[in-house]
Design a protein around this motif. Structure first.
Motif, PDB file in Angstrom:
ATOM      1  N   LEU A 201       0.815  -1.218   0.000  1.00 12.35           N
ATOM      2  CA  LEU A 201       0.000   0.000   0.000  1.00 12.35           C
ATOM      3  C   LEU A 201       0.848   1.267   0.000  1.00 12.35           C
ATOM      4  O   LEU A 201       0.327   2.350  -0.257  1.00 12.35           O
ATOM      5  N   THR A 202       2.145   1.144   0.317  1.00 11.50           N
ATOM      6  CA  THR A 202       2.949   2.355   0.550  1.00 11.50           C
ATOM      7  C   THR A 202       4.238   2.441  -0.262  1.00 11.50           C
ATOM      8  O   THR A 202       4.869   3.488  -0.265  1.00 11.50           O
ATOM      9  N   GLN A 203       4.652   1.388  -0.939  1.00  9.05           N
ATOM     10  CA  GLN A 203       5.872   1.466  -1.747  1.00  9.05           C
ATOM     11  C   GLN A 203       5.498   1.748  -3.199  1.00  9.05           C
ATOM     12  O   GLN A 203       4.736   0.986  -3.802  1.00  9.05           O
ATOM     13  N   PRO A 204       6.019   2.845  -3.764  1.00  9.53           N
ATOM     14  CA  PRO A 204       5.582   3.285  -5.094  1.00  9.53           C
ATOM     15  C   PRO A 204       5.624   2.206  -6.171  1.00  9.53           C
ATOM     16  O   PRO A 204       4.691   2.082  -6.955  1.00  9.53           O
TER      17      PRO A 204
ATOM     18  N   LEU B  49      -2.260  -0.573  -8.669  1.00 11.18           N
ATOM     19  CA  LEU B  49      -3.164   0.571  -8.757  1.00 11.18           C
ATOM     20  C   LEU B  49      -2.798   1.468  -9.936  1.00 11.18           C
ATOM     21  O   LEU B  49      -3.385   1.349 -11.000  1.00 11.18           O
ATOM     22  N   MET B  50      -1.822   2.360  -9.757  1.00 12.71           N
ATOM     23  CA  MET B  50      -1.418   3.292 -10.816  1.00 12.71           C
ATOM     24  C   MET B  50       0.003   3.768 -10.553  1.00 12.71           C
ATOM     25  O   MET B  50       0.524   3.622  -9.450  1.00 12.71           O
TER      26      MET B  50
ATOM     27  N   PRO C 176       4.587   7.562   2.429  1.00 11.60           N
ATOM     28  CA  PRO C 176       3.697   7.452   3.591  1.00 11.60           C
ATOM     29  C   PRO C 176       4.052   8.493   4.656  1.00 11.60           C
ATOM     30  O   PRO C 176       4.438   8.167   5.768  1.00 11.60           O
ATOM     31  N   VAL C 177       3.904   9.751   4.273  1.00  9.50           N
ATOM     32  CA  VAL C 177       4.264  10.876   5.131  1.00  9.50           C
ATOM     33  C   VAL C 177       3.065  11.820   5.203  1.00  9.50           C
ATOM     34  O   VAL C 177       2.516  12.199   4.160  1.00  9.50           O
ATOM     35  N   LEU C 178       2.674  12.203   6.409  1.00  8.68           N
ATOM     36  CA  LEU C 178       1.523  13.082   6.591  1.00  8.68           C
ATOM     37  C   LEU C 178       1.681  14.363   5.766  1.00  8.68           C
ATOM     38  O   LEU C 178       2.757  14.960   5.736  1.00  8.68           O
ATOM     39  N   ASP C 179       0.636  14.731   5.064  1.00  7.34           N
ATOM     40  CA  ASP C 179       0.573  15.932   4.231  1.00  7.34           C
ATOM     41  C   ASP C 179       1.350  15.826   2.919  1.00  7.34           C
ATOM     42  O   ASP C 179       1.384  16.790   2.147  1.00  7.34           O
ATOM     43  N   HIS C 180       1.967  14.675   2.644  1.00  8.52           N
ATOM     44  CA  HIS C 180       2.656  14.506   1.364  1.00  8.52           C
ATOM     45  C   HIS C 180       1.636  14.547   0.227  1.00  8.52           C
ATOM     46  O   HIS C 180       0.619  13.856   0.271  1.00  8.52           O
ATOM     47  N   ARG C 181       1.899  15.384  -0.760  1.00  9.99           N
ATOM     48  CA  ARG C 181       1.029  15.452  -1.946  1.00  9.99           C
ATOM     49  C   ARG C 181       1.608  14.549  -3.021  1.00  9.99           C
ATOM     50  O   ARG C 181       2.812  14.554  -3.265  1.00  9.99           O
ATOM     51  N   PHE C 182       0.721  13.778  -3.658  1.00 10.50           N
ATOM     52  CA  PHE C 182       1.186  12.867  -4.702  1.00 10.50           C
ATOM     53  C   PHE C 182       0.117  12.716  -5.770  1.00 10.50           C
ATOM     54  O   PHE C 182      -1.041  13.086  -5.565  1.00 10.50           O
ATOM     55  N   ASP C 183       0.535  12.196  -6.915  1.00  9.56           N
ATOM     56  CA  ASP C 183      -0.374  11.940  -8.030  1.00  9.56           C
ATOM     57  C   ASP C 183      -0.463  10.451  -8.277  1.00  9.56           C
ATOM     58  O   ASP C 183       0.527   9.733  -8.144  1.00  9.56           O
ATOM     59  N   LEU C 184      -1.644  10.016  -8.664  1.00 14.36           N
ATOM     60  CA  LEU C 184      -1.833   8.690  -9.236  1.00 14.36           C
ATOM     61  C   LEU C 184      -2.117   8.921 -10.708  1.00 14.36           C
ATOM     62  O   LEU C 184      -2.998   9.711 -11.052  1.00 14.36           O
ATOM     63  N   ARG C 185      -1.364   8.257 -11.581  1.00 17.00           N
ATOM     64  CA  ARG C 185      -1.467   8.525 -13.007  1.00 17.00           C
ATOM     65  C   ARG C 185      -1.884   7.274 -13.778  1.00 17.00           C
ATOM     66  O   ARG C 185      -1.289   6.209 -13.616  1.00 17.00           O
ATOM     67  N   ALA C 186      -2.915   7.449 -14.613  1.00 19.94           N
ATOM     68  CA  ALA C 186      -3.405   6.365 -15.453  1.00 19.94           C
ATOM     69  C   ALA C 186      -3.617   6.902 -16.868  1.00 19.94           C
ATOM     70  O   ALA C 186      -3.498   8.104 -17.107  1.00 19.94           O
ATOM     71  N   ASP C 187      -3.952   6.011 -17.784  1.00 18.38           N
ATOM     72  CA  ASP C 187      -4.198   6.421 -19.175  1.00 18.38           C
ATOM     73  C   ASP C 187      -5.303   7.466 -19.243  1.00 18.38           C
ATOM     74  O   ASP C 187      -5.269   8.369 -20.061  1.00 18.38           O
TER      75      ASP C 187
ATOM     76  N   ASN D 100     -11.580  -4.787  -8.393  1.00 17.29           N
ATOM     77  CA  ASN D 100     -10.551  -5.185  -9.361  1.00 17.29           C
ATOM     78  C   ASN D 100      -9.164  -4.807  -8.865  1.00 17.29           C
ATOM     79  O   ASN D 100      -8.207  -5.578  -8.993  1.00 17.29           O
ATOM     80  N   PHE D 101      -9.041  -3.579  -8.319  1.00 11.65           N
ATOM     81  CA  PHE D 101      -7.750  -3.157  -7.770  1.00 11.65           C
ATOM     82  C   PHE D 101      -7.324  -4.100  -6.637  1.00 11.65           C
ATOM     83  O   PHE D 101      -6.152  -4.464  -6.524  1.00 11.65           O
ATOM     84  N   LEU D 102      -8.275  -4.489  -5.779  1.00  6.38           N
ATOM     85  CA  LEU D 102      -7.927  -5.378  -4.670  1.00  6.38           C
ATOM     86  C   LEU D 102      -7.569  -6.778  -5.164  1.00  6.38           C
ATOM     87  O   LEU D 102      -6.708  -7.428  -4.562  1.00  6.38           O
ATOM     88  N   ASP D 103      -8.205  -7.228  -6.247  1.00  2.00           N
ATOM     89  CA  ASP D 103      -7.787  -8.499  -6.850  1.00  2.00           C
ATOM     90  C   ASP D 103      -6.319  -8.409  -7.267  1.00  2.00           C
ATOM     91  O   ASP D 103      -5.531  -9.328  -7.029  1.00  2.00           O
ATOM     92  N   ARG D 104      -5.954  -7.301  -7.918  1.00  2.41           N
ATOM     93  CA  ARG D 104      -4.570  -7.128  -8.363  1.00  2.41           C
ATOM     94  C   ARG D 104      -3.625  -7.001  -7.177  1.00  2.41           C
ATOM     95  O   ARG D 104      -2.505  -7.510  -7.206  1.00  2.41           O
ATOM     96  N   LEU D 105      -4.084  -6.317  -6.115  1.00  6.44           N
ATOM     97  CA  LEU D 105      -3.280  -6.201  -4.900  1.00  6.44           C
ATOM     98  C   LEU D 105      -2.972  -7.591  -4.346  1.00  6.44           C
ATOM     99  O   LEU D 105      -1.832  -7.893  -3.977  1.00  6.44           O
ATOM    100  N   GLU D 106      -3.981  -8.463  -4.309  1.00  4.95           N
ATOM    101  CA  GLU D 106      -3.766  -9.818  -3.789  1.00  4.95           C
ATOM    102  C   GLU D 106      -2.786 -10.587  -4.668  1.00  4.95           C
ATOM    103  O   GLU D 106      -1.966 -11.368  -4.163  1.00  4.95           O
TER     104      GLU D 106
END
Length: 138
Positions: A28-31, A38-39, A45-56, A123-129
């Motif tokens: 859940l926390t390693q890029p 996911l994406m 995993p730092v409070l207030d860290h801003r990040f992007d999730l990028r998909a097609d 679907n994302f959780l299937d891939r996570l598993e």
């Protein structure tokens, strides 16, 4: 009782996963692991860290709002007018971990986003598993 503009919907997915919370936390926390299920992302995993999730289809703007290692992770999820919060809760069980994902904040007029999340998260959780089932470094 009439519905008000403040009423929102949530999507909840819960899974019993036969792995320790520490292993699920890494996924859940390693890029590079987040990207595998996911994406693409620049997550930390730092409070207030801003990040992007990028998909097609586009980008999700996020900000970490809660971090409790191996127990709880929460971040905002903003895209296409949707202002929501995704919260992961990890609870140790005899057989592994109960993983709960809740995405909250869907307005009643955001049915498309809501239905998309209801279909997408399982679907994302299937891939996570699948990622968890592979031998992971670390």
């Amino acid at each position: 009782m009439s519905s008000t503009a403040t009423e929102t919907l949530s999507v909840v997915v819960e899974r019993e996963i036969p792995f320790a919370p520490e292993k699920i936390w890494r996924a859940l926390t390693q890029p590079h692991l987040i990207e595998a299920w996911l994406m693409k992302n620049d997550f930390k995993p730092v409070l207030d860290h801003r990040f992007d999730l990028r998909a097609d289809w586009g980008t999700v703007d996020c900000r970490v709002v809660a971090v409790e290692a191996n127990r709880r992770l929460s971040y905002t999820w903003a895209a296409y007018g949707l202002e929501s919060v995704v919260t992961w809760t990890l609870t140790p069980t005899g057989a592994g971990t109960r993983l709960r994902m809740e995405q909250s904040g869907f307005r009643p007029d955001q049915q498309q986003a809501y239905q998309g999340a209801r279909q997408g998260w399982p679907n994302f959780l299937d891939r996570l598993e699948q990622v968890l089932a592979r031998p992971l470094a670390g």
